[in-house]
Design a protein around this motif. Structure first.
Motif, PDB file in Angstrom:
ATOM      1  N   ARG A 119     -29.083  13.142 -28.879  1.00 54.12           N
ATOM      2  CA  ARG A 119     -30.510  13.477 -28.809  1.00 54.12           C
ATOM      3  C   ARG A 119     -31.160  13.362 -30.193  1.00 54.12           C
ATOM      4  O   ARG A 119     -32.267  12.837 -30.327  1.00 54.12           O
ATOM      5  N   LEU A 120     -30.479  13.859 -31.207  1.00 54.91           N
ATOM      6  CA  LEU A 120     -31.038  13.800 -32.558  1.00 54.91           C
ATOM      7  C   LEU A 120     -31.136  12.353 -33.037  1.00 54.91           C
ATOM      8  O   LEU A 120     -32.151  11.952 -33.624  1.00 54.91           O
ATOM      9  N   ALA A 121     -30.084  11.586 -32.793  1.00 56.45           N
ATOM     10  CA  ALA A 121     -30.071  10.189 -33.238  1.00 56.45           C
ATOM     11  C   ALA A 121     -31.193   9.387 -32.597  1.00 56.45           C
ATOM     12  O   ALA A 121     -31.734   8.454 -33.209  1.00 56.45           O
ATOM     13  N   GLY A 122     -31.587   9.745 -31.370  1.00 56.42           N
ATOM     14  CA  GLY A 122     -32.616   9.004 -30.665  1.00 56.42           C
ATOM     15  C   GLY A 122     -34.021   9.530 -30.857  1.00 56.42           C
ATOM     16  O   GLY A 122     -34.974   8.973 -30.306  1.00 56.42           O
ATOM     17  N   ASP A 123     -34.173  10.592 -31.643  1.00 56.71           N
ATOM     18  CA  ASP A 123     -35.489  11.180 -31.856  1.00 56.71           C
ATOM     19  C   ASP A 123     -36.116  10.600 -33.124  1.00 56.71           C
ATOM     20  O   ASP A 123     -35.466  10.561 -34.177  1.00 56.71           O
ATOM     21  N   LYS A 127     -34.040  12.512 -36.097  1.00 55.88           N
ATOM     22  CA  LYS A 127     -32.895  11.651 -36.410  1.00 55.88           C
ATOM     23  C   LYS A 127     -32.393  11.876 -37.837  1.00 55.88           C
ATOM     24  O   LYS A 127     -31.240  11.573 -38.140  1.00 55.88           O
ATOM     25  N   VAL A 128     -33.233  12.447 -38.708  1.00 55.67           N
ATOM     26  CA  VAL A 128     -32.779  12.747 -40.073  1.00 55.67           C
ATOM     27  C   VAL A 128     -31.752  13.873 -40.066  1.00 55.67           C
ATOM     28  O   VAL A 128     -31.092  14.124 -41.078  1.00 55.67           O
ATOM     29  N   LEU A 129     -31.603  14.556 -38.928  1.00 55.17           N
ATOM     30  CA  LEU A 129     -30.639  15.649 -38.808  1.00 55.17           C
ATOM     31  C   LEU A 129     -29.381  15.230 -38.051  1.00 55.17           C
ATOM     32  O   LEU A 129     -28.502  16.047 -37.802  1.00 55.17           O
TER      33      LEU A 129
END
Length: 437
Positions: A119-123, A127-129
């Protein structure tokens, strides 16, 4: 708790990327993904009136199909045990905030939290997290992210401006630990201690993972910086420029450190921005002096050192939540436009950006001119370039914390010597690391 990952590979980091534009965009997450209206049960340690109520009201106004029910738990051993029991007992909890890294690690190891990596990678903003974006962007466990840090807390020296002015003391911007001790002595007397406790020299000098030797294979408590740290505090307690440990224990000032400062019994207090809520609560803590925020003193003149603050308020989604999409929408809002609602309670955004003047106004509150030296609040807190250490090793962290809490109190109460402390700490913590590895 079920052990689902290797403790030796618990990696941590702290948010420090992004821009004002990205921050503004954070709250633009999509719909909840759940049919109809859902209610998210959120557990956190911040009093509802100190930010959460405003945060969740703003969130629901933007996402009317997602309601939020907030439960506050006290962020101490008993409160965290209550939360962990509730999580493992199947209580309906969707989102939880962890404050100590050991508490977060336990919840990850127990398989209680959702893996947010994809989810983070695709946001576009968060994505910075995500793992791989930056080794110091978030807490990672075996290369996966299970939470997002919502706050960045620079530690400062809070000082009673009236006592400084009465003593004719001007604190230099580049002061040192030696200066701190001298000023503490000058401020002591007539029922006042110069400080509650002095700076943590070991943390300042050693930085990230300061309690471990390289790789986390053994503890670091035989390092001279720990001896130096305890010697300074014992010496200052002996000269009555720092509060004796016996009085801290008797008065419970370890849990209520705001009390001696706001009652004028302590002139300087090292702490983080969340304590602003106590300073602003003049009904509970009436006082007639301004608080000035001073930068942390350097261990030696001109030396580079680490600030003893932290990145925290680690917001996570529980694995048992039936509303994963709605919960992630809340995380997006929390770290984005919603972050402003937590500022009055002393929780500063983890992602950079925003209007410094507005942050100062929100943090200081309507009575800021009466309660604070406002320029120091901006200079030494909001625009500080202090380096905050990010621990990357979690091996036996909870066990080491328990061991050290007991040993630290014993040496500060005079029950054991510094040499005895160092030998025992090294022996017991090395054994805990070996067992956990």
């Amino acid at each position: 708790m079920t052990r689902t990952i290797s403790r030796r590979r618990l990696l941590a980091g702290a948010a420090g990327l992004g821009s004002a534009a990205l921050l503004a965009a954070c709250g633009k997450g999509g719909d909840s993904g759940d049919a109809g209206t859902v209610t998210l049960n959120v557990w956190g340690g911040v009093p509802a009136e100190s930010g959460p109520d405003a945060l969740f009201a703003a969130f629901t106004a933007k996402h009317p199909n997602i309601k939020v029910k907030y439960t506050r738990f006290v962020n101490d051993d008993q409160g965290n045990l209550k939360l962990d029991t509730a999580l493992q007992g199947g209580l309906d909890i969707d989102v939880v905030v962890s404050y100590a890294r050991s508490a977060l690690a336990k919840r990850v190891e127990a398989g209680l939290l959702t893996d947010l990596t994809d989810r983070l990678a695709g946001d576009p903003v968060l994505k910075v997290l995500a793992p791989g974006a930056n080794p110091a962007s978030n807490y990672f466990f075996d290369g996966k992210a299970y939470s997002v840090p919502a706050s960045r807390s620079v530690e400062t020296v809070l000082a009673n401006k009236s006592l400084l002015d009465k003593a004719g003391i001007t604190v230099p911007a580049d002061w040192t630990t030696a200066d701190f001790r001298t000023i503490a002595r000058q401020l002591s007397g007539n029922g006042v201690y110069g400080c509650l406790i002095p700076p943590d020299l070991a943390r300042q000098q050693l930085g990230p993972d300061f309690t471990y030797k390289a790789g986390g294979r053994e503890s670091n408590f035989d390092h001279p910086a720990f001896r130096e740290n305890f010697q300074l505090r014992l010496d200052m307690m002996a000269e009555k420029s720092a509060v004796p440990m016996t009085e801290i224990v008797a008065q419970k000032w370890d849990a209520f450190a705001q009390t001696p400062f706001l009652t004028g019994k302590v002139a300087m207090w090292i702490s983080q921005p969340f304590v602003m809520r106590y300073i602003k609560d003049t009904k509970e803590y009436p006082h007639d002096f301004k608080t000035v925020l001073l930068p942390m003193p350097a261990p030696q003149k001109g030396a580079q050192f680490w600030n003893t603050g932290a990145y925290g308020d680690n917001v996570a989604i529980t694995k048992k939540s039936k509303h994963q999409d709605a919960a992630f929408t809340l995380l997006q809002f929390w770290l984005g436009e919603g972050a402003a609602h937590m500022v009055p309670g002393g929780r500063l955004p983890s992602l950079p950006g925003g209007d410094t003047a507005k942050l100062a106004a929100d943090l200081g509150g309507p009575d800021a001119a009466k309660l604070f030296d406002e320029q120091s609040l901006v200079t030494n807190l909001l625009t500080s370039d202090a380096r905050i250490p990010v621990d990357a090793i979690q091996t036996a962290h909870a066990e080491i914390s328990t061991i050290m809490n007991g040993l630290n109190q014993r040496v500060l109460l005079g029950n054991i010597s510094i040499d005895q402390w160092a030998r025992t700490a090294k022996e017991q913590c090395d054994a805990a690391i070996k067992k956990a590895a």
